[in-house]
Design a protein around this motif. Structure first.
Motif, PDB file in Angstrom:
ATOM      1  N   THR A  28      12.376  -2.887  38.707  1.00 47.45           N
ATOM      2  CA  THR A  28      11.176  -2.077  38.466  1.00 47.45           C
ATOM      3  C   THR A  28      10.602  -2.349  37.086  1.00 47.45           C
ATOM      4  O   THR A  28       9.386  -2.438  36.892  1.00 47.45           O
ATOM      5  N   GLU A  29      11.466  -2.480  36.101  1.00 48.56           N
ATOM      6  CA  GLU A  29      11.025  -2.681  34.724  1.00 48.56           C
ATOM      7  C   GLU A  29      10.859  -4.163  34.377  1.00 48.56           C
ATOM      8  O   GLU A  29      10.649  -4.500  33.211  1.00 48.56           O
ATOM      9  N   THR A  30      10.941  -5.028  35.357  1.00 51.97           N
ATOM     10  CA  THR A  30      10.815  -6.490  35.177  1.00 51.97           C
ATOM     11  C   THR A  30      11.777  -7.035  34.135  1.00 51.97           C
ATOM     12  O   THR A  30      11.449  -7.927  33.359  1.00 51.97           O
ATOM     13  N   LEU A  31      13.025  -6.469  34.109  1.00 53.24           N
ATOM     14  CA  LEU A  31      14.014  -6.940  33.139  1.00 53.24           C
ATOM     15  C   LEU A  31      14.633  -8.267  33.561  1.00 53.24           C
ATOM     16  O   LEU A  31      15.113  -9.023  32.726  1.00 53.24           O
ATOM     17  N   PHE A  32      14.676  -8.543  34.868  1.00 55.25           N
ATOM     18  CA  PHE A  32      15.318  -9.751  35.361  1.00 55.25           C
ATOM     19  C   PHE A  32      14.300 -10.767  35.874  1.00 55.25           C
ATOM     20  O   PHE A  32      14.652 -11.651  36.633  1.00 55.25           O
ATOM     21  N   LYS A  33      13.056 -10.607  35.487  1.00 53.63           N
ATOM     22  CA  LYS A  33      12.013 -11.535  35.919  1.00 53.63           C
ATOM     23  C   LYS A  33      11.354 -12.182  34.708  1.00 53.63           C
ATOM     24  O   LYS A  33      11.320 -11.601  33.624  1.00 53.63           O
ATOM     25  N   SER A  34      10.831 -13.377  34.931  1.00 55.37           N
ATOM     26  CA  SER A  34      10.130 -14.088  33.866  1.00 55.37           C
ATOM     27  C   SER A  34       8.756 -13.461  33.665  1.00 55.37           C
ATOM     28  O   SER A  34       7.979 -13.323  34.613  1.00 55.37           O
ATOM     29  N   THR A  35       8.459 -13.030  32.458  1.00 55.90           N
ATOM     30  CA  THR A  35       7.205 -12.332  32.175  1.00 55.90           C
ATOM     31  C   THR A  35       6.479 -12.960  30.997  1.00 55.90           C
ATOM     32  O   THR A  35       7.033 -13.795  30.269  1.00 55.90           O
ATOM     33  N   TYR A  36       5.234 -12.560  30.823  1.00 61.00           N
ATOM     34  CA  TYR A  36       4.468 -12.914  29.625  1.00 61.00           C
ATOM     35  C   TYR A  36       3.732 -11.662  29.156  1.00 61.00           C
ATOM     36  O   TYR A  36       3.528 -10.726  29.914  1.00 61.00           O
ATOM     37  N   ARG A  37       3.353 -11.657  27.907  1.00 59.83           N
ATOM     38  CA  ARG A  37       2.822 -10.451  27.288  1.00 59.83           C
ATOM     39  C   ARG A  37       1.299 -10.496  27.225  1.00 59.83           C
ATOM     40  O   ARG A  37       0.701 -11.522  26.886  1.00 59.83           O
ATOM     41  N   VAL A  38       0.683  -9.367  27.546  1.00 59.82           N
ATOM     42  CA  VAL A  38      -0.781  -9.220  27.495  1.00 59.82           C
ATOM     43  C   VAL A  38      -1.102  -7.902  26.802  1.00 59.82           C
ATOM     44  O   VAL A  38      -0.380  -6.913  26.974  1.00 59.82           O
ATOM     45  N   LYS A  39      -2.178  -7.889  26.025  1.00 62.43           N
ATOM     46  CA  LYS A  39      -2.589  -6.679  25.322  1.00 62.43           C
ATOM     47  C   LYS A  39      -4.001  -6.270  25.740  1.00 62.43           C
ATOM     48  O   LYS A  39      -4.802  -7.097  26.164  1.00 62.43           O
ATOM     49  N   ALA A  40      -4.291  -4.985  25.595  1.00 63.15           N
ATOM     50  CA  ALA A  40      -5.646  -4.466  25.836  1.00 63.15           C
ATOM     51  C   ALA A  40      -5.871  -3.292  24.900  1.00 63.15           C
ATOM     52  O   ALA A  40      -4.953  -2.495  24.652  1.00 63.15           O
ATOM     53  N   ASP A  41      -7.089  -3.194  24.341  1.00 62.13           N
ATOM     54  CA  ASP A  41      -7.422  -2.127  23.394  1.00 62.13           C
ATOM     55  C   ASP A  41      -8.284  -1.068  24.080  1.00 62.13           C
ATOM     56  O   ASP A  41      -9.240  -1.389  24.795  1.00 62.13           O
ATOM     57  N   PHE A  42      -7.948   0.211  23.846  1.00 61.60           N
ATOM     58  CA  PHE A  42      -8.681   1.334  24.417  1.00 61.60           C
ATOM     59  C   PHE A  42      -9.044   2.324  23.318  1.00 61.60           C
ATOM     60  O   PHE A  42      -8.312   2.458  22.322  1.00 61.60           O
TER      61      PHE A  42
END
Length: 359
Positions: A28-42
């Motif tokens: 659920t928390e994508t701890l065991f998957k390959s991820t990349y980081r994205v940001k967004a400003d609000f």
């Protein structure tokens, strides 16, 4: 021996449940998957919290990893998200992040839109655009304002209805000019016949050899037809091809919509017959000099006349040929010009496309 076996079985089952729980939470928390980081400003995150879902196309594809406050009072809140690498093919630099909720009062999550086909891919840690979240308190406040306005309008409507009832009563009694017109059949029939004769005379006048030249010289007959195929704004996406013409190339005089040399437009017709397109917009422009109303009418007429020539001369899907008369605009020099913009096929119908100002 039996007690030892039971104890061993209990320990085994407990460890199995613990391992399964760790893997479920990690998935659920994508701890065991390959991820990349994205940001967004609000401007504000409207109740979003760390660990919230990030969805792409409505599917859970990431997690909100961190929410960072701005360093300055006029700054924005930064939402840091981890997305699965499988989304890199559809999440592009022009994707937008929006904070949404499950129903009006449900949990908050971030929805990331698909990017366009030609947009560049995101690098790890890059920032994408955002849409302001829907604030329930603002929505309720606006609802109250609408209800107050509606109440006032209803009170005014009731007064209007009372006045109309009074007027209708007088008309039914034959009082006043309107009452006499409606209740007197002779007067009513004469008025109806006069209106019919006027319409027939106007239509006949268009074809009379004495005034036919007037309609022929200006290039069109009925002013009401000029906006029949008009769109409000040019589509937001870039066109695949543009045919540009100076007004002097196409039209007989500077102040008319009569075509001077139709052969110039044959290249456009042949191209459209041989090319699959999603939408064609005939856009006419005027320079910054002259009367605004006159230039608006003229550009609408020129776009309409060119469209009529194309759809009547070539085998085209006329539902995809639109017009727009832009009147005064800095898109044209002192002379008037006309563009024919060809947009590629998409899955979105032409009438539902997002629009922007003239390009």
């Amino acid at each position: 021996m039996f007690k030892e076996a039971r104890l061993g079985l209990f320990i085994f089952v407990t460890l199995a449940i613990l391992v399964a729980g760790v893997f479920l939470i990690g998935n659920t928390e994508t701890l065991f998957k390959s991820t990349y980081r994205v940001k967004a400003d609000f401007q504000n995150v409207s109740g979003l919290s760390d660990g919230a879902d990030v969805r792409v196309g409505g599917i859970h594809e990431g997690t909100v990893r961190q929410i960072q406050l701005p360093k300055q009072p006029d700054g924005k809140v930064t939402v840091v998200m981890d997305l699965e690498r499988a989304t890199r093919a559809i999440v592009k630099k022009d994707s937008l992040a929006a904070i949404k909720s499950e129903g009006l009062l449900g949990d908050k999550y971030v929805e990331v839109s698909f990017g366009s086909q030609d947009a560049a891919r995101l690098k790890d840690g890059e920032t994408i655009g955002s849409e302001p979240p829907l604030d329930i308190s603002d929505l309720l406040s606006k609802t109250n304002q609408i209800l107050d306005t509606t109440k006032t309008a209803m009170e005014g409507a009731q007064e209007t209805v009372s006045n109309l009832e009074s007027i209708t009563s007088k008309i039914n009694q034959g009082k006043g000019s309107v009452g006499a017109l409606i209740n007197n059949k002779t007067v009513y029939n004469q008025a109806t016949a006069a209106a019919t004769n006027l319409a027939e005379s106007t239509e006949a006048l268009k074809h009379n050899f004495l005034v036919r030249g007037f309609f022929k010289n200006r290039g069109y007959e009925d002013s009401d037809d000029l906006t029949k195929y008009q769109i409000a704004k040019l589509p937001a996406e870039p066109s695949a091809k543009i045919f540009s013409y100076d007004g002097k190339q196409l039209f007989d005089k500077p102040d008319t919509a009569r075509l001077k040399d139709e052969k110039v437009l044959k290249e456009v017709g042949k191209y459209l017959e041989q090319t699959k397109f999603g939408l064609v917009v005939v856009a006419a422009y005027a320079g910054m000099k002259g009367d605004s109303d006159t230039d608006r009418k003229l550009t609408e007429a020129r776009a309409f006349v060119v469209r009529e020539y194309l759809v009547k001369t070539f085998k085209l899907d006329d539902t995809r040929i639109k017009t727009i008369g832009l009147g005064k605009t800095d898109a044209a020099s002192e002379d008037r010009k006309l563009d024919i913009l060809v947009y590629p096929e998409t899955n979105t119908p032409p009438a539902q496309r997002q629009a922007s100002g003239p390009r």
